[in-house]
Design an enzyme around this catalytic site. Structure first.
Site, PDB file in Angstrom:
ATOM      1  CE  LYS A  22      13.271   6.800  32.405  1.00 31.10           C
ATOM      2  NZ  LYS A  22      14.438   7.653  32.659  1.00 31.10           N
ATOM      3  CG  ASN A  23      16.756   6.237  30.160  1.00 27.47           C
ATOM      4  OD1 ASN A  23      15.980   7.131  30.498  1.00 27.47           O
ATOM      5  ND2 ASN A  23      17.397   5.468  31.034  1.00 27.47           N
ATOM      6  CB  CYS A 118      19.052  13.002  41.526  1.00 26.54           C
ATOM      7  SG  CYS A 118      19.825  11.562  40.828  1.00 26.54           S
ATOM      8  NE  ARG A 123      22.282  10.614  37.456  1.00 25.58           N
ATOM      9  CZ  ARG A 123      21.107  10.297  36.932  1.00 25.58           C
ATOM     10  NH1 ARG A 123      20.025  10.337  37.679  1.00 25.58           N
ATOM     11  NH2 ARG A 123      21.017   9.942  35.671  1.00 25.58           N
ATOM     12  CG  ASP A 306      18.985   2.491  34.736  1.00 23.59           C
ATOM     13  OD1 ASP A 306      19.432   3.062  35.744  1.00 23.59           O
ATOM     14  OD2 ASP A 306      18.880   3.057  33.624  1.00 23.59           O
ATOM     15  NE  ARG A 398      11.486  10.768  36.833  1.00 25.59           N
ATOM     16  CZ  ARG A 398      12.787  10.837  37.078  1.00 25.59           C
ATOM     17  NH1 ARG A 398      13.229  10.703  38.307  1.00 25.59           N
ATOM     18  NH2 ARG A 398      13.642  11.046  36.116  1.00 25.59           N
TER      19      ARG A 398
HETATM   20  N1  EPU Z   1      29.564  11.115  35.090  1.00 26.48           N
HETATM   21  C1  EPU Z   1      30.562  12.023  35.355  1.00 26.48           C
HETATM   22  N2  EPU Z   1      30.607  13.175  34.598  1.00 26.48           N
HETATM   23  C2  EPU Z   1      29.697  13.452  33.630  1.00 26.48           C
HETATM   24  C3  EPU Z   1      28.688  12.511  33.352  1.00 26.48           C
HETATM   25  C4  EPU Z   1      28.639  11.339  34.114  1.00 26.48           C
HETATM   26  O1  EPU Z   1      31.389  11.820  36.231  1.00 26.48           O
HETATM   27  O2  EPU Z   1      29.812  14.522  32.994  1.00 26.48           O
HETATM   28  C5  EPU Z   1      29.493   9.851  35.858  1.00 26.48           C
HETATM   29  C6  EPU Z   1      28.196   9.722  36.668  1.00 26.48           C
HETATM   30  O3  EPU Z   1      28.269  10.394  37.906  1.00 26.48           O
HETATM   31  C7  EPU Z   1      28.071   8.232  36.810  1.00 26.48           C
HETATM   32  C8  EPU Z   1      28.646   7.702  35.481  1.00 26.48           C
HETATM   33  O4  EPU Z   1      29.421   8.778  34.956  1.00 26.48           O
HETATM   34  O5  EPU Z   1      28.860   7.766  37.864  1.00 26.48           O
HETATM   35  C9  EPU Z   1      27.629   7.271  34.448  1.00 26.48           C
HETATM   36  O6  EPU Z   1      26.601   8.244  34.342  1.00 26.48           O
HETATM   37  P1  EPU Z   1      25.887   8.589  32.972  1.00 26.48           P
HETATM   38  O7  EPU Z   1      26.258   9.977  32.579  1.00 26.48           O
HETATM   39  O8  EPU Z   1      26.114   7.510  31.984  1.00 26.48           O
HETATM   40  O9  EPU Z   1      24.375   8.618  33.406  1.00 26.48           O
HETATM   41  P2  EPU Z   1      23.269   9.534  32.769  1.00 26.48           P
HETATM   42  O10 EPU Z   1      23.555   9.744  31.343  1.00 26.48           O
HETATM   43  O11 EPU Z   1      23.050  10.722  33.629  1.00 26.48           O
HETATM   44  C10 EPU Z   1      21.694   7.588  31.971  1.00 26.48           C
HETATM   45  C11 EPU Z   1      20.291   7.162  32.231  1.00 26.48           C
HETATM   46  C12 EPU Z   1      20.165   6.633  33.649  1.00 26.48           C
HETATM   47  C13 EPU Z   1      21.131   5.455  33.802  1.00 26.48           C
HETATM   48  C14 EPU Z   1      22.555   5.891  33.453  1.00 26.48           C
HETATM   49  C15 EPU Z   1      23.559   4.749  33.478  1.00 26.48           C
HETATM   50  C16 EPU Z   1      19.054   8.644  30.770  1.00 26.48           C
HETATM   51  C17 EPU Z   1      18.093   9.784  30.634  1.00 26.48           C
HETATM   52  N3  EPU Z   1      19.401   8.304  32.016  1.00 26.48           N
HETATM   53  O12 EPU Z   1      21.967   8.616  32.935  1.00 26.48           O
HETATM   54  O13 EPU Z   1      18.828   6.170  33.792  1.00 26.48           O
HETATM   55  O14 EPU Z   1      21.102   4.978  35.121  1.00 26.48           O
HETATM   56  O15 EPU Z   1      22.581   6.484  32.130  1.00 26.48           O
HETATM   57  O16 EPU Z   1      23.214   3.764  32.593  1.00 26.48           O
HETATM   58  O17 EPU Z   1      19.459   8.063  29.796  1.00 26.48           O
HETATM   59  C18 EPU Z   1      16.873   5.588  34.970  1.00 26.48           C
HETATM   60  O18 EPU Z   1      16.301   5.451  33.872  1.00 26.48           O
HETATM   61  O19 EPU Z   1      16.354   5.198  36.061  1.00 26.48           O
HETATM   62  C19 EPU Z   1      18.186   6.223  35.017  1.00 26.48           C
HETATM   63  C20 EPU Z   1      18.687   6.743  36.140  1.00 26.48           C
END
Ligand code: EPU
Length: 421
Positions: A22-23, A118, A123, A306, A398
């Site tokens: 999915k991701n 969320c 996030r 995850d 989802r």
């Molecule tokens: N963060 C920041 N600033 C930003 C972006 C992220 O501080 O601008 C922090 C976040 O708060 C967190 C860390 O960086 O503490 C890592 O977050 P990341 O941005 O990597 O997460 P994401 O891109 O929002 C994706 C996956 C998530 C998965 C995370 C971590 C997708 C669509 N989602 O989220 O998937 O948990 O990476 O691997 O790719 C799931 O599938 O259940 C899911 C939540």
């Protein structure tokens, strides 16, 4: 609203194939906004987040159709100029923010609702925005929306303060059409980022350093048609391996990339499960009693956040004391009270869950608040004595394709029913 009724305990055995990730499929769909030509994607999972994203793409001018089991994405003309991801969509799926980079790169303007917090944490998307600003975008936050504009993005050097998966993907998609060279440092190393880079490269992008923390992108004038097969879902596949070990079963994950699951394989072995790794398969056998093991989540190649909830479910059945430390998201232990209602003994202190493992689980009516927490409760239900009802299965839908059918084929007794209350 659907729910799962699980009759345990059961011992899972057999082979299972993971769907496409999915991701990885979500950013691949966003990448279709970068071209006027058709993009064909194979192994796109039929899950709710993908359907939501396809609706968003249709609104933004990209249509889709089934093409012999693959997904064919084509610009549909009518709404070519739309560049807004509205609140109604973003609030149901944070990954909608992935359209920001491509829309800006392609149309010079994008308006995307701020995702907000969320269930698993705050996030923020500050790194996405700082990166786009570094590429010359003017970014304003107003009325709950990110409004970004730049007639043409220009290459720049940008270092992520934290490695972010969707942040890296957003910046990568913005940089491929920017003028000149972009250097992105401290990028996320997750396999899904690599998969997006492979698709973009097939579309004509010039990206070096894939698989390392530093991506070097030479901007091109336009991108073209491509076909790409989405990488296997390591989180979905990992969930079935954990279920196999936890139920004392014998489960083989086929058509997968074992290297993507290396941290899970190491942890399963530490608990005493037998793991055999083939070229494209992983077999796990839960032999006798499992042993306690400590775990800390971390960005790839660390143990994935995850899979934390699902592994915690397993540790409730592993003899001894385990400590599970969550370092990626600040609020990702909401499954713990529900596991405790089923007979687990888990105490959360700060970002660490202390598990007194080996206590028998008994079926109960439970409810999950996010995707992976739901999977954790399903696993606990498979190992528990009696009937477990997991409410609000829409969270699972989802991200897990046909979970009850896949579990059923492995010998799990899981039934989907419509909830009456
Ligand atoms: N963060 C920041 N600033 C930003 C972006 C992220 O501080 O601008 C922090 C976040 O708060 C967190 C860390 O960086 O503490 C890592 O977050 P990341 O941005 O990597 O997460 P994401 O891109 O929002 C994706 C996956 C998530 C998965 C995370 C971590 C997708 C669509 N989602 O989220 O998937 O948990 O990476 O691997 O790719 C799931 O599938 O259940 C899911 C939540």
């Amino acid at each position: 609203m659907d729910r799962f009724v699980i009759t345990g305990p059961c011992r899972l055995s057999g082979a299972v194939r993971a769907s496409g990730a999915k991701n990885a499929a979500l950013p691949a769909l966003a990448a279709c906004l970068l071209t006027d030509e058709p993009v064909r994607l194979a192994r796109v999972p039929q899950v709710r987040d993908i359907h939501t994203f396809l609706r968003l793409l249709a609104h933004l001018g990209v249509g889709h159709q089934d093409a012999e089991g693959e997904l064919l994405l084509t610009p549909c003309g009518a709404r070519r100029s739309a560049d807004e991801a509205p609140y109604e969509v973003v609030k149901t799926m944070r990954a909608s923010v992935l359209v920001l980079g491509p829309l800006l790169a392609r149309h010079g303007h994008a308006r995307v609702s701020l995702p907000g917090g969320c269930a698993i944490g705050v996030r923020p998307i500050d790194q996405h925005l700082a990166g786009l600003e570094a590429l010359g975008a003017e970014v304003r936050l107003e009325h709950g929306y990110v409004d970004a504009s730049a007639p043409r993005l220009r290459g720049a050097r940008f270092r992520f303060a934290v490695p972010t998966v969707t942040g890296t993907e957003n910046l990568l998609m913005a940089a491929v059409l920017a003028r000149g060279q972009t250097v992105l440092e401290n990028c996320a190393l997750e396999p899904e980022v690599e998969d997006l880079a492979a698709l973009l490269t097939a579309m004509g992008a010039r990206i070096a350093g894939v698989g390392t923390p530093t991506l070097v992108i030479e901007g091109v004038e336009s991108l073209g048609a491509a076909r790409h097969e989405v990488v296997a879902d390591r989180i979905e596949g990992g969930t079935y391996l954990i279920a196999g070990a936890m139920t004392g079963g014998d489960v083989t994950l086929v058509d997968t990339r074992p290297a993507d699951l290396a941290p899970l394989i190491a942890k399963l072995a530490e608990t005493g499960a037998r793991v055999e790794v083939g070229e494209r398969s992983i077999r796990v056998q839960g032999s006798g009693r499992l042993r306690a093991s400590d775990l800390t989540t971390a960005p790839h190649p660390g143990f994935p956040t995850d899979l934390q909830a699902q592994f915690l479910a397993l540790l409730t059945q592993a003899e001894g004391e385990s400590a599970v430390c969550e370092t990626v998201f600040e609020n990702r232990f909401q499954h713990v009270p529900e596991l405790n209602r089923m007979g687990a003994e888990i105490r959360v202190e700060g970002n660490t869950a202390h598990v007194h493992g080996g206590t028998p689980l008994s079926g109960a009516r439970v409810m999950a608040t996010d995707l992976r927490a739901s999977a954790c409760l399903v696993l606990a239900g498979l190992a528990a004595e009696g009937e477990t009802v997991v409410d609000r299965i829409y969270h699972l839908d989802r991200g897990y394709e046909q979970m009850e059918i896949k579990l059923h084929r492995l010998g799990g007794r899981v039934e989907r029913t419509a909830s009456t209350s």
